[in-house]
Scaffold this motif. Structure first.
Motif, PDB file in Angstrom:
ATOM      1  N   TYR A  81       0.838  -1.210   0.000  1.00  0.00           N
ATOM      2  CA  TYR A  81       0.000   0.000   0.000  1.00  0.00           C
ATOM      3  C   TYR A  81       0.868   1.253   0.000  1.00  0.00           C
ATOM      4  O   TYR A  81       0.628   2.189  -0.760  1.00  0.00           O
ATOM      5  N   SER A  85       1.278   4.058  -2.952  1.00  0.00           N
ATOM      6  CA  SER A  85       0.956   5.461  -2.637  1.00  0.00           C
ATOM      7  C   SER A  85       2.121   6.399  -2.918  1.00  0.00           C
ATOM      8  O   SER A  85       1.919   7.522  -3.377  1.00  0.00           O
ATOM      9  N   ALA A  92      -3.053   8.345  -6.044  1.00  0.00           N
ATOM     10  CA  ALA A  92      -3.567   7.845  -4.761  1.00  0.00           C
ATOM     11  C   ALA A  92      -4.444   8.898  -4.088  1.00  0.00           C
ATOM     12  O   ALA A  92      -5.508   8.579  -3.553  1.00  0.00           O
ATOM     13  N   ARG A  93      -4.011  10.142  -4.128  1.00  0.00           N
ATOM     14  CA  ARG A  93      -4.839  11.223  -3.563  1.00  0.00           C
ATOM     15  C   ARG A  93      -6.195  11.263  -4.270  1.00  0.00           C
ATOM     16  O   ARG A  93      -7.236  11.397  -3.638  1.00  0.00           O
ATOM     17  N   PHE A  96      -8.623   8.274  -3.368  1.00  0.00           N
ATOM     18  CA  PHE A  96      -9.278   8.271  -2.067  1.00  0.00           C
ATOM     19  C   PHE A  96     -10.014   9.554  -1.733  1.00  0.00           C
ATOM     20  O   PHE A  96     -10.692   9.629  -0.710  1.00  0.00           O
ATOM     21  N   SER A 111     -13.083  -0.423  -5.730  1.00  0.00           N
ATOM     22  CA  SER A 111     -12.493   0.007  -4.459  1.00  0.00           C
ATOM     23  C   SER A 111     -12.763  -1.025  -3.365  1.00  0.00           C
ATOM     24  O   SER A 111     -11.934  -1.233  -2.481  1.00  0.00           O
ATOM     25  N   ARG A 141     -11.164  -1.601   9.619  1.00  0.00           N
ATOM     26  CA  ARG A 141     -11.127  -0.120   9.621  1.00  0.00           C
ATOM     27  C   ARG A 141      -9.901   0.403  10.359  1.00  0.00           C
ATOM     28  O   ARG A 141      -9.250   1.351   9.919  1.00  0.00           O
ATOM     29  N   TRP A 144      -6.728  -0.340   8.207  1.00  0.00           N
ATOM     30  CA  TRP A 144      -6.684   0.534   7.036  1.00  0.00           C
ATOM     31  C   TRP A 144      -6.398   1.980   7.441  1.00  0.00           C
ATOM     32  O   TRP A 144      -5.585   2.659   6.808  1.00  0.00           O
ATOM     33  N   ALA A 145      -7.044   2.459   8.495  1.00  0.00           N
ATOM     34  CA  ALA A 145      -6.830   3.848   8.933  1.00  0.00           C
ATOM     35  C   ALA A 145      -5.367   4.083   9.300  1.00  0.00           C
ATOM     36  O   ALA A 145      -4.792   5.127   8.963  1.00  0.00           O
ATOM     37  N   HIS A 148      -3.244   3.810   5.917  1.00  0.00           N
ATOM     38  CA  HIS A 148      -3.564   4.947   5.060  1.00  0.00           C
ATOM     39  C   HIS A 148      -3.054   6.254   5.684  1.00  0.00           C
ATOM     40  O   HIS A 148      -2.534   7.124   4.983  1.00  0.00           O
ATOM     41  N   ALA A 151       0.554   6.509   5.005  1.00  0.00           N
ATOM     42  CA  ALA A 151       0.749   6.821   3.580  1.00  0.00           C
ATOM     43  C   ALA A 151       0.525   8.306   3.313  1.00  0.00           C
ATOM     44  O   ALA A 151       1.328   8.950   2.626  1.00  0.00           O
ATOM     45  N   VAL A 152      -0.531   8.863   3.865  1.00  0.00           N
ATOM     46  CA  VAL A 152      -0.830  10.286   3.645  1.00  0.00           C
ATOM     47  C   VAL A 152       0.261  11.161   4.248  1.00  0.00           C
ATOM     48  O   VAL A 152       0.712  12.130   3.626  1.00  0.00           O
TER      49      VAL A 152
END
Length: 193
Positions: A81, A85, A92-93, A96, A111, A141, A144-145, A148, A151-152
Motif C-alpha cells: 500500500y 501510494s 492515490a490522492r 481516495f 475500491s 477499519r 486501514w486507517a 492509510h 501513507a498520507v
C-alpha cells in the motif's frame, strides 16, 4: 491516453488534468480524446479505476494469509500500500478523495476489491481464533486507517526525516504492523491462543 494522463497528474496534480492538453501530449485531435472520454470526469473515473486495479494486483500479490502469520500478512499489505501510494502519489490522492468512489457502481466495486485482501487477513485470523474480539469490520477499519494515515503523512512530506532517511520507512512499517498485530490479534504461540 491513461499513461499520459497519469504523467500529467503526477507532475501537475489532479486539478491540472486537461483533455485539450492530453490530446496535444498524445498527438491526437481533441475529438479523438472525447471519443474515449466524455469529459474530465470520465477521464478521472478511468484513472481512478486504473489505479484501484493496480492497487488490487499489488495487494493480492504480496499477501498469502492462508500460509502466513497474521503479522507477516499485515506487514506485506502495508508495504504494498505504501509503495503504491508513494509511486503514484497524485493518483492515490485522487483515488481516495473522489466522492463518486462510493456512488459510482464501477468505482465502488473496484475500491471494495482493494479492501478484499485486508478482509481476508482478518477473517482468516478470526477463523484461527487469533482475532481479539469478533468485530471483523472494526479490525479492518483500524488497520486501514493506520496504514492509510502513514501513507498520507509520507505523501504530504509531513515526516521528512522518515522519507529522507534510508530504511526509516521500513522501520515505521514494522512498528505499525507490530502495534496493529499486538492490539488486534493474539499471537499463535501465546498462552491465550
Amino acid at each position: 491516453m491513461i499513461e499520459a494522463a497519469l504523467a500529467q497528474i503526477q507532475s501537475e496534480g489532479a486539478s491540472a488534468l486537461n483533455l485539450s492538453k492530453l490530446a496535444r501530449q498524445c498527438g491526437v485531435s481533441q475529438p479523438a480524446v472525447y471519443r474515449h472520454f466524455a469529459g474530465k470526469q470520465a477521464l478521472s473515473f478511468s484513472l481512478v479505476h486504473w489505479g484501484f486495479e493496480r492497487l488490487v494486483q499489488r495487494l493480492q500479490a504480496t499477501t498469502q494469509p492462508e500460509q502466513e502469520e497474521t503479522l507477516t500478512s499485515i506487514r506485506g499489505l502495508a508495504k504494498a500500500y505504501l509503495e503504491f501510494s508513494l509511486e503514484y502519489t497524485e493518483l492515490a490522492r485522487m483515488m481516495f478523495s473522489l466522492k463518486e468512489r462510493v456512488t459510482d457502481p464501477d468505482l465502488h466495486a473496484i475500491s471494495k476489491q482493494a479492501a478484499g485482501p485486508l478482509y481476508q487477513i482478518v477473517q482468516i485470523a478470526q477463523a484461527r481464533q487469533t482475532l481479539k474480539g469478533d468485530d471483523v469490520e472494526q479490525a479492518v477499519r483500524l488497520i486501514w486507517a493506520s496504514i492509510h494515515g502513514l501513507a498520507v503523512l509520507l505523501m504530504d512530506e509531513q515526516m521528512p526525516y522518515v522519507t529522507q532517511t534510508p530504511g526509516a520507512i521500513e522501520v515505521h512499517l514494522d512498528a505499525i504492523a507490530q502495534l496493529l498485530h499486538d492490539g488486534l490479534f493474539i499471537s499463535p504461540d501465546s498462552p491465550q491462543a
